[in-house]
Structures are given as C-alpha cells and as structure tokens.
Scaffold this motif. Sequence first.
Motif: not given
Lengths: 373, 399
Positions: A252-253, A256, A259-260, A270, A276, A279, B310-311, B389-390, B392-393, B397-399
Amino acid sequence: MDFNLSEEQQLLVDSATRFMADHYTLEGRRRHLEQGSAFNSERWQRIADMGWLMLNVPEELGGLESPFVDTCLLMRCLGKTLCWEPVLTSGVWAASILARLSDSPAAGDALTAIAGGELRVAGLWSGFDSETGVDFPISANVDGRGNWHLSGQVPMVVDGPTADTLLVPAVAEESGEPLLLLVDIDGKGVMLDRYVLIDGTPAADIRFAGCTVPPAGCIATGEDVRTLLDVAADRARLACIAEAVGIMEACLDLTADYIKNRRQFGQPIGNFQALQHTLADMFIAAHESTSMLFYGLSKLESSAGERGAAISAAMLVVDRALKEITEQGIQLHGGYGVTDEYAISHYHKRGLVLRQWLGSADFHCDRFMSERH
Amino acid sequence: MNFTFDTELDSFREQVRDFVRSHLPEHIGRRMRQKSFAPDDLHTAEWHGILAKKGWSVPAWPEEYGGTGWSALKQFVFNDECAALDAPVFPWGPRDMVGPVIYTFGSDYLKETYLPMIREGRYYWCQGFSEPGSGSDLASLRTTAVRDGDRYRVNGQKIWTSGAAVARYGFFLVKTDTRCKPQQGISFLIIDMKAPGVTVRPIAQIDGDDHLCEVFLDDVEVPLENLVGEEGKGWTYAKYLLDHERTGSSYIFWNKRELAKAREIAESEHRCGQPVMAMEPFRRRFAGVEAELTALEWSVLRELAGEKTRWNATAVASSLKVRGAQLQQKITDLQMEALGRKGLRYIAPEEMVDFPATALWPDYFVGKSSVALITRAATIYGGTVQIQRSLIARLAFGV
C-alpha cells in the motif's frame, strides 16, 4: 477486547522495525538473491540476539514463551521488509512442535539451540493433501536395537538447505503408528536436491535411503503426533498470515507513493480516479486481512475444529487479498512493476509463496467448509 | 492485545437472548424472517415500545436522555442478539441520526419535545437530505429556508426520502444562506410532515414496494425553534453523525442474519437430487462470502473496541461501508441462487404479511427476491461505493 499494542508489544514492533530497516533493505535482498540465497550465519546470529527465536520456547529452556500474538507482530514486521531468514520455519513452526515435547531430552536440547541461534530446524511437510493438512510420507523401520531406518521422499522442503536438523513425520512400518524424528541433515542416507523458490527462498527435495536414526532421535510417537503437527501447522499459518499482512501494508505504501510521484499527462497519475479506486480496494483488502489475523488468533486455543475452520477462513481471505494487492500493486507501477529493481515485484513473488506454502486456497476452502458445515 | 469478549459480555448476551425470546411477538419475528428490512409500520413501533419499557430502546444515547451507558462492545452484543433472533432493526434515522444531533447540538426545547418520543418509538421519522440534483454531491442541495418573522418558509424538493409517506416528522438539510460556500449555508431543520405545503409522492420501486418517496416542500412554515443547533452548521452536524456512527453502515447484523437465511435455504432446497448446500460451486461461493463476513465482523469489533491504527479513521469507516454494502449484495445473491427458479415468483408487498406457507413455498421463500432487488441500492445510498473509494484514496493516502 483490546486491539491496541501493550507497551512491551510496541517495543517489540519498534525494535523489529528499526532492525529490519537497518539490515534488510531491497538492495540487500537483491544482493542476497544474486548470491544464490546463500545462508549467512552472522546475520542469523543477529536475529537470535534480538531474542526473536525465543518467543516460542518455554522459559525453562531459555525461552520467552510469549503469547502467540507477539510472534505475529514480529512476522508482520518481517513481512514488511521481506526478511528472508527462516524465522517462520525454525523459530515458529519447528519451535512450536518441539515446545510441546517436554518429555524428550532431544527435543529440549534442540529448542535451546534454536533459541540461541545455534540450530535451524526445518520440517518435512509434504503438501497438505490430507484432511487436516499433515501427511506422513516417510516410512520408518525399527531394528533390534531400536534404531529407525528411514525411507521415502518429500518434495519441496522449504528452508531445507539452510537447516541443520530435519523434523521428520514418519509412519512406523510394522505398527502403522505416527512418529516424529529429529534427523541430522548431514547424516548418512539423507539426500537433498537443492533449488530456490520463485522468491529466492531455498528449498530442497529430500530423500532418505539408508538413513539410520538412533532411538533418542525419535521424539514422539502415537496419535498425539498428528495433533501436535496440526496445532503447529496452524500456528505457522497464523505467522504466515501476519507476514502477509506486513507485505500488504508495504505494498500500500509503495504503491501510494509511486502514483503520487509518477507523472503522466502533466500531472501525478494518482489524480486519476481509476487508480485511486484500485488503491482504495487494496486498502480494504489489507484491512480485512488484518481483521482475519486477529480473528484467527482469537481461535488459536479453541477446539481443533473451530481453530482449523477459523484459520482456514483467514487463509482464504488472505489468499485473495495477497493476489489483489500485489497484482494491482504491479499494475499501478506500470512497466516498473515487472522489473527486479522495484520492490513490488519481490512482494508479489513472496506473496505467491505464502499463498501455497501452508495449503492452497482450495485446501483451506475445503477445510473451512467441512468444519463449518 | 486481547481478542476475546469479556465474560461479563457473555452473560449479558444470555440476558438479551432471554429477553428477546420471551418478549418478541411471534408475528413480528415471522415478518422479519420473511422480509429482511424492518417495515416502517406499527410492528417496528410495537417492538420499540417493548424495548423502551425495558430501558433498552436507545442504548447508545447518554444516560440522562434514556441511554443505557453500555460500552460500544456491549451494544454490539445487544444488536447482534436482537438481529439473530429476528427482532426488527430500528429505523436508524431517529435513533442514530436526529436523536444524537438533538442531544449534542439542540436546544432544551428540542430535547424535551423530541427525545422522549424518539426513545419511545412513537413515530416514524424520515431523512430529507438528497435532492433530484444533489445525490452524491450533497452540498449542492437547493431547498431553501428563508426567515419570515418567527418562522422559516421552506421551498424545494427532496428525493429518496425513505418512509416519508408514513413519517410523522422529518429532519432536513436546507439552505439558509445561498451566498456563502455551499457547505456553510446549510442548516438542519425538523419539519412536521403534516404541515401544510408538504406533499409526499411515493416512488414505485424495483421490488414492487414504494418505500422511497419524493417530498415537495411548497412554502412550508417551520417554527424557528425547529432549527437544530446553529444556522449554517447543518453540514458540520451531518458530518458529526458520520464520525459518530462509524460501523452502522457495515450492516453487520443484517448481513449475519441474512447469511444464516441463505444457509437455511441452501440446506432445504434441492437440486439434482441434493441440497444446494452440498453442491461444490455453491459451497465454494458460500465459504468465500462467509469468510469475508467474518472479516467484516472483526473489522467492526476493532473499531468498537477503539483500535488505534495509523490510518485515517474515516477511511477505515468507508472501507467497512464498501464491504458491508458488497456483502449485502453477495448474500442476497446466495439466497437467490439457492432458491433458483422459486426466486422468480413475484409476491406483492401486501401479500407478504400472512403469506400462507406450504411445503413448496415455505416461509423462507417469502420476500427474498424483493430484498435482493432493492439491495442493489446498498452500494448506492449513503455515498456510493465509488464515493467511498475516492474518500479512502484521499484520506488514507493523500492522493
């Protein structure tokens, strides 16, 4: 119910994370694989010095006898960095068997040696074709002096080539009784066909012909041997699930991050919703795998049927999740995903091993359904 | 770490089981076994009243408003047992949404007026959030509430307002300020559904029911005191609700009960001379769904037991919602597969009550195809799985 780490557990995780970052990098892994996965005893001793091989060893034999969740927390850290040492094989699986044989001096000696890093033990598990997943393909013939003469072969003994001693489930030829023997891997009549698995893990087809084991090498007999092996296999499966969860979190890390930073069409990829959502699905799969790890742990001390069903259900979820996460992880990396230089390909290959090693998804589906229904 | 329920909860589970077994009227249990969603009618109210007498109708509320003071895990056990024994699930609108907003942000007047009636389950409430042009993009809503002396005048249109036709009250998101940023001008308003100017038009659904409604608000006069909290804070309150209730959208109790029904059907229905449950492809699908459901249950337990990860917590909640919704569909699929052609027979909603069961058409057959049809909405309402999903991303994850 409490899903938060205790202070001691947090310390274990922190020190394992630091140790892994220092000693098990991707560059290190690639060098290790280039050298044919050669075993390095200094590295192994460092692992032993961390105390990790003591987790499943009774206190009176110099161990820590920790709750099994601690082993799983450790394996999760090892999974994250793709640690290639045989911790699961020796420190978890073999130790879990030997620790339940307090009557056998040979088992005790082996355990003490495992805990200290002087001995590595690999078990001969033949592939989980039977109902419980434990078979006895080696036959043992006893002579007048009580020595056991072994014959037969077992394919693909994982971590076999780097072990000192083999833990051999066998069947006594005359009585048909299950046995468990400790066999010196360098002894006469033990033949290894060595190779590496898809992820670089050493393995061997092992054949016995003219191999003699002294009476003291037979550390358990009778139907209890099956129970012993079943319990240990399920503990190993949980450790394997924990390793898988670590792999998923790392993927995951990695993904992510990729794609960033990867830019196409003038922007980070991303930004594209299709990526998205992929992911996000990977995240969901990792989260539910973690839940199954905890669920499996909650049933470890339950009846054999309940334990087996729970752990097989967990393996089922983890099998799908590993597939989804590592395969989509590669997809999101684009062409780089299929290179050796990027870690995602290594995680995928380790995932393939974990998905088969302790029973395939079909095996676990059958076991789950037959216990539950 | 500790992965077992406290023994205190085990004995509590027994206590709940005994109570539900001895107090749940048989006709209500039967309806729940047939159709899966609580009917928004007298049966739910009847059961709610029984629980209110016991003091168990609003477990999550603060004790001063009639709550039980139970821990989150204890509430889980309570809901788990109730669902397993076919007790109706409360309409979550009043209990889990407007109630908590009132006791957290509302005036004393609102607390005194509405909390007791919600606690006692006296009326059905509907939720007026979505609009024809504002589905997933809720902040774009256009219904306005304009101050006029001691009241608001409300104009606009809502849609997907479940149960509006039988609701006595509704809680609505309305625009009280159209000049500022969309999220800032939204207010949370309680509207009397019998007030002049409220018109409800039921929508004929895919399953033959007409529970979903359109609500037309035509110059509806609403007293100023029906504003919950402050003007312009409605969006904040709606978000508070989402943060407050992170596990409800997993539909875990519903999913568990419906999987048990799928099993019952598959063990009873025969195909090719054997129970459907014995057929290998079905068994495999069933195993996969059951394992996934166990994962969902444990994800809920992790959340309720206060696991720190951590999430981002909202991303985790969204993941429960996605899986919960997907499972609802997978489980109703299993029910339909197990029923085979029998699932094709149409039973109108009004026929479901007191359906005469026979060997060929047993109780378990009733309502399953209707539920399977309407459950297509599970991945749509409350924020589609794509929206989740958007989220969550972005949040994880900050995307």
